[in-house]
Design a protein around this motif. Structure first.
Motif, short mmCIF file in Angstrom:
data_model
loop_
_atom_site.label_atom_id
_atom_site.label_comp_id
_atom_site.label_asym_id
_atom_site.label_seq_id
_atom_site.Cartn_x
_atom_site.Cartn_y
_atom_site.Cartn_z
N GLU A 183 13.15 16.30 16.59
CA GLU A 183 12.25 16.05 17.72
C GLU A 183 12.63 14.73 18.37
O GLU A 183 11.88 14.17 19.13
CB GLU A 183 10.79 15.99 17.26
CG GLU A 183 10.22 17.28 16.75
CD GLU A 183 9.72 18.21 17.86
OE1 GLU A 183 9.83 17.84 19.04
OE2 GLU A 183 9.25 19.30 17.52
N SER A 205 7.47 17.79 13.44
CA SER A 205 6.50 18.75 13.99
C SER A 205 6.81 20.08 13.29
O SER A 205 7.89 20.23 12.73
CB SER A 205 6.67 18.91 15.50
OG SER A 205 7.63 19.91 15.78
N GLN A 207 7.83 22.65 14.49
CA GLN A 207 8.49 23.43 15.55
C GLN A 207 9.20 24.69 15.04
O GLN A 207 8.94 25.80 15.48
CB GLN A 207 9.49 22.53 16.29
CG GLN A 207 10.17 23.21 17.45
CD GLN A 207 9.17 23.64 18.50
OE1 GLN A 207 8.20 22.96 18.77
NE2 GLN A 207 9.38 24.80 19.11
N LYS A 210 6.82 27.27 13.35
CA LYS A 210 5.95 28.10 14.21
C LYS A 210 6.79 29.14 14.94
O LYS A 210 6.32 30.26 15.18
CB LYS A 210 5.12 27.26 15.17
CG LYS A 210 5.84 26.48 16.24
CD LYS A 210 4.80 25.82 17.16
CE LYS A 210 5.39 24.80 18.07
NZ LYS A 210 4.40 24.24 18.99
N ARG A 229 6.77 10.76 12.14
CA ARG A 229 7.97 10.28 12.85
C ARG A 229 8.13 8.80 12.57
O ARG A 229 7.21 8.02 12.78
CB ARG A 229 7.83 10.52 14.37
CG ARG A 229 7.71 12.01 14.66
CD ARG A 229 7.65 12.33 16.15
NE ARG A 229 7.28 13.75 16.27
CZ ARG A 229 7.14 14.39 17.42
NH1 ARG A 229 7.34 13.76 18.56
NH2 ARG A 229 6.81 15.67 17.43
N GLN A 243 -1.46 16.86 15.45
CA GLN A 243 -1.38 17.60 16.71
C GLN A 243 -1.94 19.00 16.56
O GLN A 243 -1.95 19.58 15.49
CB GLN A 243 0.04 17.61 17.28
CG GLN A 243 1.07 18.37 16.48
CD GLN A 243 2.47 18.24 17.10
OE1 GLN A 243 2.79 17.23 17.73
NE2 GLN A 243 3.30 19.24 16.94
N HIS A 469 13.42 19.19 22.95
CA HIS A 469 14.11 19.52 21.70
C HIS A 469 15.03 20.72 21.95
O HIS A 469 14.90 21.41 22.97
CB HIS A 469 13.14 19.76 20.53
CG HIS A 469 12.07 20.77 20.82
ND1 HIS A 469 12.34 22.08 21.11
CD2 HIS A 469 10.73 20.64 20.88
CE1 HIS A 469 11.21 22.71 21.33
NE2 HIS A 469 10.21 21.86 21.21
N GLY A 505 2.96 18.58 25.00
CA GLY A 505 4.13 19.15 25.63
C GLY A 505 4.51 20.42 24.90
O GLY A 505 4.14 20.61 23.74
N GLY A 506 5.21 21.26 25.60
CA GLY A 506 5.66 22.49 24.97
C GLY A 506 6.64 23.18 25.88
O GLY A 506 7.07 22.63 26.90
N SER A 507 6.99 24.41 25.51
CA SER A 507 7.99 25.11 26.31
C SER A 507 8.04 26.57 25.93
O SER A 507 7.50 26.97 24.89
CB SER A 507 9.37 24.49 26.07
OG SER A 507 9.70 24.52 24.70
N ARG A 509 10.71 29.20 24.51
CA ARG A 509 11.80 28.89 23.58
C ARG A 509 12.98 29.83 23.76
O ARG A 509 12.82 30.98 24.21
CB ARG A 509 11.33 29.03 22.14
CG ARG A 509 9.91 28.63 21.86
CD ARG A 509 9.67 27.15 22.02
NE ARG A 509 8.33 26.80 21.57
CZ ARG A 509 7.75 25.64 21.77
NH1 ARG A 509 8.35 24.68 22.47
NH2 ARG A 509 6.54 25.40 21.31
N GLY A 550 5.17 27.84 23.30
CA GLY A 550 4.00 27.18 22.73
C GLY A 550 3.81 25.79 23.28
O GLY A 550 4.43 25.38 24.27
N ILE A 551 2.97 25.07 22.60
CA ILE A 551 2.65 23.71 23.04
C ILE A 551 2.14 22.93 21.84
O ILE A 551 1.73 23.53 20.84
CB ILE A 551 1.59 23.76 24.17
CG1 ILE A 551 1.50 22.44 24.92
CG2 ILE A 551 0.21 24.17 23.64
CD1 ILE A 551 0.80 22.54 26.28
N ALA A 552 2.20 21.63 21.94
CA ALA A 552 1.59 20.77 20.92
C ALA A 552 0.84 19.67 21.63
O ALA A 552 1.37 19.06 22.57
CB ALA A 552 2.66 20.19 20.01
N1 ASP Z 1 7.33 20.54 18.87
C1 ASP Z 1 7.02 19.85 20.08
C2 ASP Z 1 6.45 18.48 19.76
O1 ASP Z 1 5.90 18.29 18.70
C3 ASP Z 1 6.03 20.54 20.93
C4 ASP Z 1 6.40 21.96 21.27
O2 ASP Z 1 7.47 22.18 21.85
O3 ASP Z 1 5.56 22.83 21.00
O4 ASP Z 1 6.52 17.58 20.59
#
Ligand code: ASP
Length: 606
Positions: A183, A205, A207, A210, A229, A243, A469, A505-507, A509, A550-552
């Motif tokens: 990350e 995370s 990531q 999930k 982190r 988160q 990421h 933030g998220g995206s 994938r 997804g998102i976090a």
């Molecule tokens: N894993 C990312 C983060 O923790 C968030 C995500 O892309 O869902 O910042």
């Protein structure tokens, strides 16, 4: 009130729940002595528990023995009291306390445990040195503001859980001992006793997990997840943080963005109805926010937008402006309302702030002394600026008009490389907004930032890096660019911002092994490395991975904003200091030789 509150074997009610309606009832309370007042004969104790405070009166005429016990009570003693709820004598009611109409006439009392004098006042709202608070966090958490923050945090998390449960999401826990997941931060490592020389990494995370849950067919997952982190701590960062981590299959961006918008709207309406929330949340592009606000996490509670003034001053007599523009730079500015009368010192401060951000200098232009009038009457005599002699009245007026200025305003103008100009003006905008209190109190200005680039080039190494990421999906039509011009690839990432903070933030994938592999290769991983580090992901993508995204969201920051705090430590029960130390436990700490030996670790002399 839930039926459970106050009903335990040692107490019949909570202190905070007593009202006129209970007058005449016999109650047993237990809690802490918030304050004790001795009125020569009569002793009053403000008794505090989690639900609030109630006054207890100890009258020697009611019970001598009980009064004697009260005589020994001091601040923060834990006590138990039985007596009758009575109306306070007329004129002695306390309208500031919800229980202020009543008091308990004590008939029986015991001290359950005495207390040393605490190192700071629990019952007074005064500034206390933070390290002292953190050292005695269990006392700090007794203070009303901190207690409220922790309860608010609970309410927010519970709301999220209920909301997502109703929406068909299931909460799934993922491991804490896992392998490095990139990350962009440093990992916390945990040595393995059973596997000499090998280490787990704490998740930055969940990531990859999930995403694997999506391959597993879970479709709608969430988790209140702890992430780790190893970065330098700041006011809005902690080495470990919480988160809301969420992932869905078969979705487009808008599914996720709308869901989050609904979640926040509902949450604020229920938990903080006094706060105002802007709806719908604007969707802004990265390029646009950088241009208009100079940052990718703009505080949208106020306007104060950056405006490009290059065309106005391109032909001026001020060579710094003209040469900057000629060499591809920009001249941009913001308007500080009603601040034309800033003193020399105030202007110097702004200049220093700008220079600290890498700009050569800040041009300030004060527009007359009278506030608020139209610019029609402006003449050069009224303009105060070190560069006034190089500018014509038309140029000044045009800049002022573009910046939406009126008489009495102050223009801040910077010339330079566009990136630096934007970020410096963005910082100035933030500072001015804060100084002039431009943000409406109680406002929550959310926005989504989209259309980030997928990659950026590390200036020092020349190496491509992911803007977010490496699992982020590019726009479909940009995929062929990966072989020719990766810098042009746009990402399907979105950030969520609120009041100047990035809160999530998220995206969407990548879900095919082929594209994922190409991305890793571009990022400089060798094939063996890809296999070793991410083989599990690539393999999973070959077993029917659904499209997913997804998102976090940072729970700590969200609670901080809803609590009106300026630091996430205020909403975390046991946070770490700026230097990542837990002062209550004094962690990190040394360990014994035996422990190190078991872990196959020998410490190096630094
Ligand atoms: N894993 C990312 C983060 O923790 C968030 C995500 O892309 O869902 O910042």
């Amino acid at each position: 009130m839930t039926p459970y509150q106050g009903v335990t074997l040692l107490k019949s009610h909570s202190c905070g729940e007593l009202r006129k309606e209970q007058v005449g009832d016999e109650v047993t309370l237990a809690g802490w002595v918030d304050r004790r007042r001795d009125h020569g004969g009569l002793i009053f104790i403000d008794l505090r528990d989690r639900e609030g405070i109630v006054q207890v009166a100890f009258n020697p005429e009611t019970s001598k023995a009980c009064h004697r016990v009260a005589d020994r009570m001091r601040g923060e003693y834990v006590i138990r009291v039985s007596g009758e709820v009575s109306l306070r004598p007329p004129g002695t009611e306390n309208s500031k306390l919800p229980t202020g109409d009543v008091e308990i006439i004590a008939r029986d009392a015991e001290i359950l445990n005495p207390s040393k004098t605490p190192p700071f006042y629990i019952n007074e709202d005064i500034e206390i040195e933070e390290n002292l608070r953190l050292r005695y966090r269990y006392l700090d958490l007794r203070r009303p503001q901190m207690k409220e923050n922790i309860i608010l945090r609970h309410q927010i998390v519970k709301f999220i859980r209920d909301f997502l449960d109703a929406g068909g999401f299931i909460e799934i826990e993922t491991p804490i001992l896992i392998k490095s997941t990139p990350e962009g931060a440093r990992d916390y490592l945990v040595p393995s006793r059973l596997h000499p020389g090998k280490f787990y990494a704490l998740p930055q995370s969940p990531q990859q997990l999930k995403q694997l849950l999506m391959v597993a067919g879970m479709e709608k997952y969430y988790q209140i997840a702890r992430c780790f982190r190893d970065e330098d701590t700041r006011a809005d960062r902690q080495p470990e943080f919480t988160q809301l981590d969420l992932e869905m299959s078969f979705v487009e961006e808008e599914d996720i963005l709308c869901l989050m918008e609904k979640l926040f709207s509902a949450m604020v309406a229920v938990i903080k109805p006094e706060m105002r929330i802007n709806k719908p949340f604007p969707r802004l592009s990265y390029a646009e926010v950088m241009d208009r606000y100079g940052t990718d996490k703009p505080d949208l509670r106020f306007a104060l937008e950056l405006k490009d003034l290059s065309d106005i001053v391109a032909q001026s007599n001020f060579s710094i402006f003209t040469s900057t523009i000629a060499s591809g730079g920009k001249v941009k500015g913001i308007c500080v309302p009603g601040s034309a009368a800033y003193t020399r010192r105030q202007l110097d401060e702004l200049n220093q702030l700008a220079q600290g951000l890498g700009v050569g200098g800040l041009v300030t232009i004060s527009l007359g002394d009278t506030a608020g009038g139209s610019l029609d009457n402006l003449n050069m005599e009224m303009v105060r600026s070190a560069v006034a002699k190089f500018l014509t009245l038309e140029e000044v007026k045009e800049m002022a008009e573009r910046l939406g200025a009126r008489m009495g305003d102050l223009l801040l103008v910077i010339a330079g490389e566009p990136k630096i100009v934007n970020s410096a003006l963005g910082e100035l905008r933030r500072e001015i907004g804060y100084r002039l209190k431009l943000a409406e109190p109680g406002a929550l200005a959310f926005a989504y930032i989209k259309n980030f680039p997928l990659f950026r080039k590390d200036e020092a190494t020349g190496q491509w890096a992911s803007e977010h990421h490496p699992f982020t999906r590019p726009w479909d039509e940009d995929i062929p660019l990966i072989d020719t011009s990766p810098e042009k690839m746009r990402s399907r990432h979105y950030d969520m911002v609120c009041n100047g903070y990035e809160i999530g933030g998220g995206s969407l994938r990548i879900h095919t092994a082929e594209l994922q592999k190409k991305v890793f290769r571009l990022l400089g991983y060798r094939d063996e490395e890809i296999e070793e580090r991410f083989g599990h992901m690539l393999e999973a993508f070959e077993y029917g991975a659904p499209p997913h995204g997804g998102i976090a969201l940072g729970i700590d920051r969200i609670v901080m904003l809803l609590a009106g705090m300026e630091n996430i430590r205020e909403v975390i029960a046991f946070p770490k200091t700026q230097s990542a130390v837990d002062l209550t436990f004094d962690a990190p700490a040394t360990v014994t030789e035996e422990q190190l030996a078991e872990l196959h670790i020998r410490l190096r002399e630094e």
